[in-house]
Design an enzyme around this catalytic site. Structure first.
Site, PDB file in Angstrom:
ATOM      1  N   GLY A 102       0.879  11.158   2.602  1.00 43.24           N
ATOM      2  CA  GLY A 102       0.102  11.654   1.545  1.00 43.24           C
ATOM      3  C   GLY A 102      -0.536  10.411   0.893  1.00 43.24           C
ATOM      4  O   GLY A 102      -1.274  10.466  -0.207  1.00 43.24           O
ATOM      5  N   GLY A 103      -0.488   9.318   1.379  1.00 44.95           N
ATOM      6  CA  GLY A 103      -1.053   8.044   0.809  1.00 44.95           C
ATOM      7  C   GLY A 103      -2.507   7.910   0.506  1.00 44.95           C
ATOM      8  O   GLY A 103      -3.060   7.271  -0.390  1.00 44.95           O
ATOM      9  N   ASN A 137      -0.672   2.719  -0.486  1.00 42.97           N
ATOM     10  CA  ASN A 137      -2.125   2.340  -0.925  1.00 42.97           C
ATOM     11  C   ASN A 137      -2.446   3.212  -2.288  1.00 42.97           C
ATOM     12  O   ASN A 137      -2.030   4.128  -2.354  1.00 42.97           O
ATOM     13  CB  ASN A 137      -3.116   1.879  -0.148  1.00 42.97           C
ATOM     14  N   ASP A 184      -7.111   0.171   1.949  1.00 49.69           N
ATOM     15  CA  ASP A 184      -6.185   0.878   2.450  1.00 49.69           C
ATOM     16  C   ASP A 184      -5.059   0.161   3.130  1.00 49.69           C
ATOM     17  O   ASP A 184      -4.571   0.311   4.218  1.00 49.69           O
ATOM     18  CB  ASP A 184      -6.885   1.963   3.467  1.00 49.69           C
TER      19      ASP A 184
END
Lengths: 276, 575
Positions: free
Chosen positions: B199-200, B267, B318
């Protein structure tokens, strides 16, 4: 005798060029469709929900999911797939995830990507008259204290694991530890002092735990252990000695302490509103 | 065959990192030094809790590896998106998870099925427009009594090791709200199982949670993003902390002596635009968007933060730091030090003192790297080339990573880290997207391509983590997307997208053996032994979703074979 597994010809530079070319074609061919505010809103929704490297990509140029631009889709097809998804794929239905206004906007935008400049969805019910049936009715729009109550019920930030949806599934979200909420208490006081007869006590080894029993059969007992949050669904095989007694020391009030009285008023208003 | 050495200067390697570590490679010899080798078992995701992916077995070695032949093959019957997991092997039993969250227990000598578990999903568990649509399972963790797996509907489930029957299941969160799910293998630490989530790139607040291995009861939670009133909260602007991502989506490590758990964090979100999450007047050096894109060390018993090191403050590329954390003890400048080696998606490998997070050095593993011009004395990123709203900026490497999540390996015998590197650049166009809880929050898009003048997409490298020296490098036409295994037989194993399972000489990089397994490699091979006989096992089956979309740009015009099988090799019986 050994194959050089590293050798192969390359088509890479081409790819970059192609990628850029597709991009450029799209923005020029369909720039016009972004002139109206609905398409603009649609583009915004598209960016936050449909366009990313794992799904349809910016401007519908395809990423991990298929290209959406210039595919010759008609409006009905776009609406049907967007609303209900494609079975057995990662494309899920958005009919319940988006408000009518946003759904209308994004359908209009994707229609624009396919050269349909005036798709004429009905703004407050874009699926109306298209013969598309949505599996579950969407969340009803709420305002004021009722909407605030909804946000509090699911609040992952201030309430965290102490939020109501840790144990209750409402509007399709939350963990159904407790049975669906049928009776909404008249007052906050009543909510705090709920009679929790469904919570029993499981005796396992030398431990007693408050539990909601889900099933008991020849293969064992399935229950939610309510000792801590989040509750744990446990399966105890029949050969393990276990007994269950009525009642428990568990009290609802101990688990809703993260909410003030004023907040609970709003949560109750929300629960009443969705039952109307 | 002759190996092609890559000329370092051939490409635009304009990064000159400052090497504070100048001692020549040392032999790991100190008494009481951390031992991350595995023996007969492969008990943990990274082999041991130190994440070396190094087997101490040497029956299969450089002199006889060419005799390896298949011992058994097991097809999982769960096809479509490959087999991406690391098998766990304990006491002759192999445990693997497949993409639909099935678990198999196999007799590791014969491949015979002992039991199978199929996770039952909640209805409609994928949140539309979220990262939760990823379908994979990268492995299980095995405790004394249970095999434990994170699921696509964001549960952690424990099944009985003997029977495969479900023992407990806890919903870590509702995937339909957070838009997250669990693909990574959990980590067992004492009587706890610790797990992060995917779920970054979502508008979501990532965390690690520890549960009791026996009962599934909650023990602690560490939020990657500190809440109001907590230290570090002021590194976020306004409400951005609620949607700032940071999900720790791979598996961490553990040092029992220091009792610290190490984890890499994801990230900051939105990925490519930091304007909405940067507090006015705060400098990158003070840490922005803590503790995203960081390595965190947590006290194992409580989950409290011991220290953090933010590799990419205010990440706008990212460049997740979610990858594995490799713990080792090395001699540096005449002093025995407890260090960790950690690479993030930028391909830069950081070396830190793991007792306190002190920065010791860093080097770039990609040959082409333009996102920064260098790294300062204290690890600060110099000359950041940042994406811009509404403009297209070319940076290398890409959000796909200078390496994928597939992991490196470390051999204490050679003192080298073995890493599969990807050479790729990207055109990023950022936007100032609005956050919506649980939805994808990428704030931009990107289009990838090979760096100018390059012909191949990857290389397999051997790095000395103490000096930053690349000892050998073997080019690979395609990006290598499988993890690395190294062994005391001085071998390095990995697989490629075309289906070749490969064994290299750990000292020289010479290709010693290869076997066509019939489908591409995306999982992680392991070594184990039963009754004194060594086996090398590799998952086979290309992650077919890589054949489409952004990642497919790494393999233009190619579609590699999918499948889902465990393939196991051993030496022939002695006559």
């Amino acid at each position: 005798m050994m194959k050089n597994h590293m050798k192969r010809t390359l088509k890479s530079a081409l790819l970059v060029v192609m990628g850029l070319a597709v991009n450029a074609t799209l923005s020029s061919a369909f720039a016009a469709s972004l002139d109206d505010p609905v398409s603009q809103r649609g583009e915004e929704i598209y960016r936050t929900t449909c366009s990313n490297s794992f799904c349809h990509g910016p401007g519908g140029i395809a990423a991990s999911a298929p290209r959406l631009a210039a595919r010759g889709f008609d409006a009905l097809y776009i609406a049907a797939v967007t609303a209900n998804g494609v079975p057995d794929t990662q494309m899920v239905g958005f009919a319940n995830a988006l408000s009518s206004e946003d759904l209308n906007a994004v359908l209009t935008y994707v229609a624009g990507l396919n050269g349909i400049t005036n798709p004429q969805f009905t703004p407050d019910n874009p699926l109306a008259g298209l013969g598309i049936e949505v599996a579950n009715p969407k969340r009803i729009p709420l305002a004021g204290a009722e909407q605030e109550g909804r946000e509090l019920f699911f609040d992952a930030y201030d309430k965290g694991l102490a939020r109501c949806s840790t144990c209750h599934e409402v509007e399709g979200i939350g963990i159904p530890v407790a049975a669906p909420i049928l009776n909404v208490p008249a007052t906050v006081r009543a909510l705090r002092n709920l009679d929790t007869a469904a919570v029993q006590t499981v005796h396992l080894g030398d431990e007693d735990m408050p539990a909601v029993i889900l099933a008991q059969g020849i293969s064992g007992t399935l229950f939610y252990d309510l000792t801590v949050v989040p509750p744990v669904m446990r399966t105890i095989p029949a050969e393990v000695p276990l007994s269950i007694s009525e009642g428990s020391t568990w009290e609802h009030v101990d688990w809703i302490g993260a909410y003030s009285t004023a907040e609970l008023e709003k949560v109750l208003a929300f629960l009443r509103a969705i039952r109307r | 065959m002759t190996r092609t050495f890559h000329n370092l200067c051939q490409h635009s390697r304009h990064l000159l990192y400052l090497f504070l570590l100048i001692t020549p490679p040392s032999v790991l010899s100190q008494q009481g030094a951390l031992d991350g080798a595995t023996g007969a078992d492969w008990p943990s995701y990274g082999g041991s809790q130190a994440a070396w992916r190094y087997s101490g077995l040497d029956q299969v070695n450089r002199s006889n590896v060419h005799q390896l032949r298949p011992a058994w093959v097991f097809n999982t019957d769960d096809y479509g998106d490959g087999l991406t997991s690391t098998p766990i092997v304990i006491d002759g039993v192999m445990y693997i998870s497949t993409k639909s969250n099935w678990i198999y227990a196999l007799d590791a000598a014969s491949g015979e099925v002992l039991w199978k578990y199929e996770h039952a999903f909640r209805p409609d568990f994928v949140k539309p427009g979220s990262a939760g649509a990823f379908v994979q399972s990268r492995g299980v963790a095995v405790s004394e009594n249970h095999v434990i797996m994170g699921t696509l509907d964001h549960a952690l489930v424990a099944v009985d090791r003997q029977t495969g029957r479900e023992a407990w299941k806890v919903y870590v969160d509702d995937s339909r709200q957070c838009g997250c799910n669990i693909l990574s293998a959990p980590l067992i630490v004492k009587d706890m199982v610790i797990v992060g989530q995917n779920g970054g790139d979502g508008a979501f607040r990532g965390y690690l949670t520890a549960f009791d291995t026996e009962t599934g009861r909650f023990r602690w939670r560490f939020h990657v993003i500190p809440g109001p009133g907590e230290p570090g909260h002021d590194s976020w602007k306004g409400d951005s902390w609620k949607y700032g991502g940071g999900a720790p989506w791979m598996t961490g490590s553990y040092d029992p002596e220091l009792n610290l758990v190490y984890w890499g964090t994801g990230n900051a979100a939105g990925d490519f635009y930091s304007g909405d999450r940067t507090p006015d007047g705060r400098a990158d050096e003070d840490g922005i968007n803590l503790y995203t894109a960081s390595v965190v060390a947590l006290h194992a018993n409580t989950g409290e933060l011991a220290w953090h090191y933010q590799e990419v403050p205010r990440d706008v590329w990212d460049f997740d730091s979610a990858y594995e954390v490799i713990l080792m003890d090395r001699e540096i400048n005449g002093r025995d030090r407890k260090i960790l080696a950690h690479m993030n998606k930028s391909g830069v490998l950081f070396v830190l003192d793991r007792t306190n997070g002190e920065y010791l050095g860093a080097f770039s593993t990609t040959e082409v790297s333009t996102w920064i011009t260098g790294i300062g004395e204290n690890g600060e990123l110099l000359g950041r080339k940042e994406p811009k709203v509404g403009e297209t900026v070319n940076v290398c490497p890409t959000p796909l990573g200078g390496r994928g999540w597939n992991q490196m390996a470390f051999s204490p015998r050679t003192g080298l880290l073995y890493s599969p590197t990807i050479e790729f650049c990207t055109d990023i166009t950022a936007n100032d997207q609005e956050a919506r809880e649980g939805n994808f929050y990428s704030s931009g898009g990107f289009i990838n391509g090979l760096p100018e003048g390059r012909e191949s997409y990857g290389h397999l490298d051997a790095w000395n983590p103490v000096t930053g020296e690349r000892v050998w490098s073997v080019p690979s036409q395609f990006a290598l997307m499988a993890s690395i295994l190294t062994t005391a037989g001085d071998l390095v194993f990995t697989g490629d997208p075309e289906g070749w399972f490969l064994a290299f000489d750990a000292l020289s990089g010479e290709l010693l053996w290869q076997f066509q397994t019939g489908a591409g490699h995306r999982g992680s091979s392991v070594a184990y032994a039963i009754d004194g006989k060594q086996f090398i096992a590799t998952p086979v089956g290309w992650q077919s979703s890589l054949n489409a979309g952004m990642v497919s740009a790494l393999f233009p015009g190619e579609t590699f074979r999918s499948g889902s099988a465990m393939m196991v090799f051993t030496l022939p019986e002695m006559p």
